[in-house]
Design a protein around this motif. Structure first.
Motif, PDB file in Angstrom:
ATOM      1  N   THR A 177       0.865  -1.019  -0.413  1.00 46.81           N
ATOM      2  CA  THR A 177       0.290   0.143  -0.279  1.00 46.81           C
ATOM      3  C   THR A 177       0.639   1.117  -0.758  1.00 46.81           C
ATOM      4  N   GLY A 178       1.860   1.168   0.280  1.00 44.89           N
ATOM      5  CA  GLY A 178       3.035   2.249  -0.217  1.00 44.89           C
ATOM      6  C   GLY A 178       3.587   2.752   1.159  1.00 44.89           C
ATOM      7  N   GLY A 179       3.292   1.908   1.924  1.00 45.28           N
ATOM      8  CA  GLY A 179       3.347   2.468   4.047  1.00 45.28           C
ATOM      9  C   GLY A 179       2.528   3.427   4.011  1.00 45.28           C
ATOM     10  N   PHE A 180       3.856   3.644   5.699  1.00 41.90           N
ATOM     11  CA  PHE A 180       2.629   5.654   5.633  1.00 41.90           C
ATOM     12  C   PHE A 180       3.197   6.506   4.778  1.00 41.90           C
ATOM     13  N   HIS A 181       2.177   6.932   4.565  1.00 39.09           N
ATOM     14  CA  HIS A 181       1.562   7.848   3.617  1.00 39.09           C
ATOM     15  C   HIS A 181       1.758   9.479   4.604  1.00 39.09           C
ATOM     16  N   LEU A 182       2.400  10.376   3.895  1.00 41.83           N
ATOM     17  CA  LEU A 182       3.290  11.602   4.750  1.00 41.83           C
ATOM     18  C   LEU A 182       2.156  12.704   4.200  1.00 41.83           C
ATOM     19  N   THR A 214      -2.553  11.882  11.568  1.00 39.33           N
ATOM     20  CA  THR A 214      -3.036  10.854  11.542  1.00 39.33           C
ATOM     21  C   THR A 214      -2.430   9.609  10.695  1.00 39.33           C
ATOM     22  N   GLU A 215      -1.330   9.038  10.233  1.00 37.34           N
ATOM     23  CA  GLU A 215      -1.062   7.701   9.483  1.00 37.34           C
ATOM     24  C   GLU A 215      -1.451   6.496  10.491  1.00 37.34           C
ATOM     25  N   ASP A 216      -1.532   5.948  11.373  1.00 36.17           N
ATOM     26  CA  ASP A 216      -2.396   5.192  11.745  1.00 36.17           C
ATOM     27  C   ASP A 216      -3.848   4.559  10.924  1.00 36.17           C
ATOM     28  N   MET A 217      -4.616   5.927  11.033  1.00 34.59           N
ATOM     29  CA  MET A 217      -5.882   5.310  10.732  1.00 34.59           C
ATOM     30  C   MET A 217      -5.852   5.581   8.901  1.00 34.59           C
ATOM     31  N   ASP A 218      -4.931   6.475   8.405  1.00 30.74           N
ATOM     32  CA  ASP A 218      -4.903   6.516   7.196  1.00 30.74           C
ATOM     33  C   ASP A 218      -4.319   5.414   6.741  1.00 30.74           C
ATOM     34  N   LEU A 219      -3.473   4.690   7.682  1.00 34.55           N
ATOM     35  CA  LEU A 219      -2.898   3.449   6.935  1.00 34.55           C
ATOM     36  C   LEU A 219      -3.529   2.240   7.083  1.00 34.55           C
ATOM     37  N   ILE A 220      -4.750   2.048   8.232  1.00 38.15           N
ATOM     38  CA  ILE A 220      -5.795   0.976   8.242  1.00 38.15           C
ATOM     39  C   ILE A 220      -6.964   1.367   6.423  1.00 38.15           C
ATOM     40  N   VAL A 221      -7.249   2.911   6.620  1.00 39.26           N
ATOM     41  CA  VAL A 221      -7.573   3.166   5.076  1.00 39.26           C
ATOM     42  C   VAL A 221      -7.350   2.424   4.321  1.00 39.26           C
ATOM     43  N   GLN A 222      -6.436   2.674   3.803  1.00 39.89           N
ATOM     44  CA  GLN A 222      -5.442   2.284   2.794  1.00 39.89           C
ATOM     45  C   GLN A 222      -5.256   0.834   2.592  1.00 39.89           C
ATOM     46  N   ALA A 262      -7.062  -3.980  -0.213  1.00 39.81           N
ATOM     47  CA  ALA A 262      -7.680  -5.675  -0.041  1.00 39.81           C
ATOM     48  C   ALA A 262      -8.930  -5.539  -1.365  1.00 39.81           C
ATOM     49  N   VAL A 263      -9.963  -3.947  -1.055  1.00 44.05           N
ATOM     50  CA  VAL A 263     -10.372  -4.140  -2.104  1.00 44.05           C
ATOM     51  C   VAL A 263     -10.073  -4.168  -3.131  1.00 44.05           C
ATOM     52  N   HIS A 264      -9.900  -3.439  -3.971  1.00 45.97           N
ATOM     53  CA  HIS A 264      -9.127  -3.222  -5.735  1.00 45.97           C
ATOM     54  C   HIS A 264      -8.356  -4.526  -5.741  1.00 45.97           C
ATOM     55  N   ASN A 265      -7.514  -5.098  -4.757  1.00 43.30           N
ATOM     56  CA  ASN A 265      -6.978  -6.298  -5.707  1.00 43.30           C
ATOM     57  C   ASN A 265      -7.233  -8.084  -4.887  1.00 43.30           C
ATOM     58  N   HIS A 266      -9.016  -7.421  -4.783  1.00 45.97           N
ATOM     59  CA  HIS A 266      -9.583  -8.709  -4.227  1.00 45.97           C
ATOM     60  C   HIS A 266      -8.797  -9.600  -3.664  1.00 45.97           C
ATOM     61  N   ARG A 267      -8.757  -8.640  -2.400  1.00 45.30           N
ATOM     62  CA  ARG A 267      -7.778  -9.895  -0.950  1.00 45.30           C
ATOM     63  C   ARG A 267      -8.661  -9.883  -0.168  1.00 45.30           C
ATOM     64  N   LYS A 268      -8.421 -11.118   0.918  1.00 40.58           N
ATOM     65  CA  LYS A 268      -9.452 -11.025   1.558  1.00 40.58           C
ATOM     66  C   LYS A 268      -8.266 -10.956   3.355  1.00 40.58           C
ATOM     67  N   ILE A 269      -9.225  -9.906   3.628  1.00 41.94           N
ATOM     68  CA  ILE A 269      -7.915  -9.837   4.979  1.00 41.94           C
ATOM     69  C   ILE A 269      -8.642  -9.373   6.510  1.00 41.94           C
ATOM     70  N   MET A 302     -14.502   5.727  -0.086  1.00 42.88           N
ATOM     71  CA  MET A 302     -15.625   4.614  -0.064  1.00 42.88           C
ATOM     72  C   MET A 302     -16.764   4.604   1.187  1.00 42.88           C
ATOM     73  N   LEU A 303     -16.699   6.047   0.886  1.00 46.17           N
ATOM     74  CA  LEU A 303     -17.674   7.022   1.390  1.00 46.17           C
ATOM     75  C   LEU A 303     -19.646   6.076   0.128  1.00 46.17           C
ATOM     76  N   PHE A 304     -20.217   5.175   0.807  1.00 47.33           N
ATOM     77  CA  PHE A 304     -21.469   4.845   0.564  1.00 47.33           C
ATOM     78  C   PHE A 304     -20.771   4.426  -1.021  1.00 47.33           C
ATOM     79  N   ASN A 305     -19.717   3.393  -0.948  1.00 44.49           N
ATOM     80  CA  ASN A 305     -19.573   2.966  -1.796  1.00 44.49           C
ATOM     81  C   ASN A 305     -19.733   1.122  -1.860  1.00 44.49           C
ATOM     82  N   ARG A 306     -20.442   1.103  -2.317  1.00 36.81           N
ATOM     83  CA  ARG A 306     -21.099  -1.006  -1.780  1.00 36.81           C
ATOM     84  C   ARG A 306     -18.915  -1.724  -2.417  1.00 36.81           C
ATOM     85  N   LYS A 307     -18.896  -1.397  -2.702  1.00 39.11           N
ATOM     86  CA  LYS A 307     -17.741  -2.537  -2.653  1.00 39.11           C
ATOM     87  C   LYS A 307     -17.285  -2.498  -1.469  1.00 39.11           C
ATOM     88  N   PHE A 308     -17.458  -1.785  -0.474  1.00 37.72           N
ATOM     89  CA  PHE A 308     -16.416  -1.551   0.710  1.00 37.72           C
ATOM     90  C   PHE A 308     -17.010  -1.876   1.864  1.00 37.72           C
TER      91      PHE A 308
END
Lengths: 490, 471
Positions: free
Chosen positions: B270-275, B279-287, B292-299, B341-347
């Motif tokens: 995901t490119g590590g922690f974004h600068l 709040t890099e921790d929340m950002d990483l979780i969202v990334q 996972a959704v874009h790459n069809h990974r089950k996490i 992600m907002l109101f996006n059914r993929k998520f």
């Protein structure tokens, strides 16, 4: 609209009252809970104070068994079984005390209770204990089943293994996990194939709730003498199954090897069928993971075909297979393979280069000499950097400096020159700066004092300014004044 | 419609917004409380057969690296690191990244751990600022200290990830004290899960008021300061039913980076922690969710409430203000950046519940509530809202907050009971009730400032000064 406002006011008022009552209830619950827990802990403390020494003496055989048992049987109350459980199995007992602990649990009726609980039977006695709520709510029964399975594992109750095997298919993953762990703790040979059977399903069924790590962790706890049970998995058509089986065997071998200095795999501890499978098939397996994980087992095999197979893996097209092969060769008995390992110092993958350098260092002086020679002779920049990295990480530079100071002629000075040329002198210079050996400083000044490396220049200037020995200070002063004529030293 | 009518109409509309915000927000909080009451209690019961010894002894347990970024932490860095090196974990590496400190942070580490500078290879898979040097002690092979140019906490963490060799790494703030088995407990959900668990978060508790001996918390107590006590209640609420509730619903969007384990390869992908957020921790979780959704990974993301990390909370209002402004600004930065992600059914639930909750209730709610404190009295003055209803509504707002906070204290009492003194429990309950009479409004003001800073494009990281609050 006064009508509406009145109603809204009433509604809001009602909500305020309800919330206030709710808050009061929660406060009451918190305080009541605290008091209840305090009573519970007081009770436990009382029981521990009165019966704890008896229980300890009983399982460490310091008092007569029957006397101790009778004393424990005198614990009364609806929470009797729970208190006994707290006394006997809440802390891990030393392995030598397990048999007597098991017998005590059996004689006190705990084993029977746990067996009933594992198989899902909830007795009226159990319903009355402080944990009764867990037993009354059927959705929470898994907590009781899992804890009972855990207890049977703690006391290594061999006779319970069929129950625990059954629990591997419990409706809740927690019970399955604990059952696998308990089976591993008990170590009943007959349960191993069943465990492997369950593991097979975990590998093949991606939607299984049980984790592969849990199953592998349980499987590798079994002794190596049972490795033959892995034969069907090792010969399976499915590559993932073969890989997992090879990996389990690798962990079993590694554990045995950690116990014995000169450990080897021969007919005594590994069957000829398994040996044959490794040297003829698994090291050439189409699944690279299986090939990679076979390397360690091959490295312990006494079979003459094992080492050539391992050397073949050093040339594998997959980098991680080469990595495992190099790491597996990190045993002094493979000193004769130092050249083959040395070739991996120029591997395209840095982790293989790193492993090769570390493996050579395991060979002692001979390996270090080979590493040094390679460092000085190679034209491969990446390989040279990797060796320099390992020399520093392993703390070799102080050793090399000591050899350099004491021996008349060696490769050390060339190593230092090479490091200086690469700009990797921080460790070298800090070791020199902290050394009290004047001879070392003088020798280094004469050999490399005029090097253009900035850190060496700084060190020379510091010597010129602060050195107490006049000869050294004079030498350093003259070197400090010199402009660095060319990179590469005097 | 004349101006007067328009004004009255707007006031009415705003009041409707406030009422809606109140009911929706508190409704979700109540739902989370109910869910958490069950899930945390059950989790606590499951600890009876957790098998920590098994994880510790198993050869299958994956090795892990603790990455600790440090910037101007000279007072506590050596103590923190000593504590971390005692962590009970079978195969552990520790990387400390000094992010260009201007004080003696690096020097104190060198002295305390007898480190020597080495010129090692740096193979960055995530771009970072330049490094200044590696410091090692060959006798402590599992410790690596890296000095780099100042680039912020996410950049320092990325350096650590680049040097990390283990499949999992744990981020840990340099002012934190870990309980000895905290990492084992944090790794347990990863080991036990059949799905790739890319993030596992634990609980952060407040160190202020606790007794510390030999880098360990030996006695848990409540701090003396009121600001700190309110934060104890806040943390209980946030972790016990904020995080635990979302975890059970499968809607985790926040894992505290002060103490969390991540799957290294997933983070690198995901490119590590974004600068670009504070709040890099929340950002990483969202990334990670997006990746996972874009790459069809089950996490899977996991939150467990038994691994404990102790941290010093701000003891003064000025420090608290810095912290809360940063959190609120970071929340908006992250939500804005990931608005797809907002109101996006993929998520799924994340897009339909977690994300909107964070945006409308946690984020914009600060503005609605803050403005409400001015608009509702104004509406009262103009006769739009009857006085009785006004009083009742203000009362409801205050007591509902108290109800939720008391729920958090009850949850603590039902499960971990970390505050052993009966007096501490009563104090917590009192603070839970009075938190909403003054303290909440102060924090709300800071959160509103955070929102303003986000809108005005303020980017600076506001450092919270630690004073060594443990006894």
């Amino acid at each position: 609209m006064p009508f509406l406002i009145e109603h809204v006011t009433e509604v809001v008022f009602t909500i305020v009252v309800v919330v206030l009552l709710g808050t009061g209830t929660l406060i009451g619950m918190a305080i009541a809970r605290r008091q209840r827990r305090e009573r519970y802990f007081q009770r436990i403390d009382q029981v521990r104070e009165r019966f704890g020494p008896v229980a300890t003496a009983l399982i460490s055989e310091r008092i007569e068994y029957q006397r101790g048992l009778e004393a424990l049987k005198s614990i009364s109350g609806v929470d009797r079984m729970h208190m006994l459980e707290q006394l006997l199995v809440s802390k891990p007992a030393p392995p030598d005390q397990i048999p007597i602990l098991r017998k005590a649990c059996q004689d006190l009726g705990l084993v029977k209770l746990w067996q009933q609980e594992v198989s899902g039977q909830i007795t009226p006695v159990a319903l009355m204990s402080p944990q009764g709520i867990l037993r009354r709510v059927s959705r929470l029964h898994f907590l009781v089943r899992a804890k009972a399975a855990e207890n049977l594992g703690i006391i290594r109750h061999k006779e319970s293994w069929p129950l625990l095997v059954k629990a591997l298919d419990d409706s809740h993953a927690d019970v399955q996990t604990v059952a696998a762990r308990a089976l591993a703790a008990i170590g009943e040979p007959a349960s191993f194939p069943m465990l492997l059977n369950r593991l097979q399903r975990v590998v093949l069924d991606g939607s299984d709730h049980l984790s592969l790590r849990t199953m592998k962790s349980a499987a590798v706890s079994f002794p190596l003498k049972q490795a033959d049970e892995l034969l069907p998995l090792l010969a399976a058509l499915n590559g993932r199954l073969r890989f997992q089986a090879v990996d389990i065997l690798r962990e079993m071998v590694e554990r045995e090897a950690a116990r014995e200095a000169e450990f080897q795999l021969d007919r005594q501890n590994l069957s000829p069928e398994l040996t044959e499978l490794f040297v003829t098939k698994l090291c050439f397996d189409e699944n690279p993971d299986a090939r990679a994980r076979s390397a360690l087992t091959l490295s312990y095999l006494l079979d003459l075909r094992a080492t050539p197979a391992l050397v073949t893996l050093l040339e594998d097209p997959q980098w991680f297979v080469r990595l495992h092969a190099v790491r597996s060769l990190a045993k002094r008995k493979f000193l004769s393979q130092a050249d083959a390992i040395g070739k991996r110092l120029t591997d395209s993958q840095w982790m293989v280069r790193e492993a090769a350098a570390r493996t050579l260092m395991v060979f002692g002086r001979a390996g270090l000499d080979q590493l040094t020679r390679h460092f000085l002779e190679t034209q491969d920049r990446y390989s040279r950097e990797q060796v320099a990295d390992e020399m520093q990480r392993a703390g070799l530079l102080p050793t090399l400096l000591a050899q350099y100071a004491s021996e008349p002629k060696g490769d050390e000075v060339e190593v230092f020159r090479q490091l200086s040329g690469m700009g990797k002198t921080s460790y070298l210079v800090s070791t020199l700066a902290s050394s009290s050996d004047k001879n070392l400083r003088k020798k280094f000044l004469l050999d490399l004092g005029a090097h253009s490396d900035p850190q060496i220049r700084t060190w020379v200037r510091q010597l010129a300014a602060r050195e107490t020995d006049l000869e050294l200070r004079t030498l350093a002063t003259s070197l400090a004044r010199q402009a660095s004529p060319e990179k590469g030293g005097t | 419609m004349d101006w007067r009518q328009l004004f009255y109409h707007s006031m009415n509309m705003f009041n409707v917004v406030i009422v809606s915000y109140f009911f929706v927000g508190n409704g979700v909080y109540t739902l989370l409380m109910m869910v958490s009451l069950v899930s945390v209690w059950v989790h606590n019961r499951r600890l009876a057969y957790q098998g920590l010894d098994d994880i510790r002894d198993s050869v299958i347990t994956p090795p892990a690296t603790i990455i600790m970024p440090a910037w101007n932490e000279q007072e506590i860095i050596a103590t923190s690191l000593a504590s971390i090196l005692k962590t009970d974990y079978p195969s552990l590496e520790v990387i400390v990244v000094d992010d260009g400190s201007s004080d003696e942070t690096l020097q104190r580490l060198i002295t305390a751990f007898k480190l020597v500078k080495m010129d090692l290879i740096y193979r960055p898979r995530i771009p970072t600022k330049a490094l200044r040097g590696f410091y090692l002690n060959p006798r402590i092979p599992n410790l690596l200290v890296i000095s780099k140019e100042n680039g912020g906490k996410p950049d320092a963490l990325n350096v650590g990830i680049n040097m990390c060799r283990t499949p999992y790494f744990c981020t840990l703030d340099s002012d934190c004290l870990l309980e000895p088995d905290a990492l084992l407990r944090l790794m347990r959900p990863i080991i036990r899960s059949p799905i790739n668990t890319v993030a596992s978060g634990g609980i952060v508790r407040i160190l202020n008021g606790c007794d510390v001996k030999d880098d360990r918390v030996v006695k848990v107590g409540l701090p003396q300061g009121r600001v700190e006590r309110f934060q104890v209640v806040e943390y209980l609420r946030s972790f016990h039913f904020g995080r635990a509730g979302w975890d059970l619903l499968g809607g985790t969007l926040i894992v505290s980076g002060a103490f969390a384990v991540f799957h290294r390869e997933s983070v690198i992908e995901t490119g590590g922690f974004h600068l670009d957020t504070v709040t890099e921790d929340m950002d990483l979780i969202v990334q990670l969710h997006r990746w996972a959704v874009h790459n069809h990974r089950k996490i899977k993301m996991s939150f467990t409430s038994d691994p404990v990390c102790w941290t010093e909370c701000p003891s003064s209002l000025s420090n608290l203000a810095r912290q809360r402004r940063r959190w609120q600004m970071g929340l908006f930065q992250t939500l804005w950046k990931n608005s797809e992600m907002l109101f996006n059914r993929k998520f799924g639930l994340l897009g339909w519940l977690s994300f909107p909750f964070q945006l409308y209730i946690e984020g914009l709610g600060a503005a609605v509530e803050f403005l409400g404190y001015f608009m509702v009295p104004l509406a009262l003055g103009l006769g739009i809202v009857p006085p009785t209803l006004f009083v009742l509504f203000v009362l409801l707002g205050l007591v509902y907050g108290g109800f939720l906070s008391v729920g958090a204290v009850l949850l603590e009492e039902l499960t971990y009971r970390r505050y052993p003194k009966g007096r501490d429990l009563l104090t917590l309950l009192i603070y839970a009730v009075i938190e909403h009479f003054g303290y909440r409004q102060v924090v709300l003001f800071y959160r509103f400032q955070g929102l303003v800073r986000f809108i005005t494009g303020f980017q600076q990281w506001e450092k919270v000064v630690h004073v060594g609050a443990a006894e």
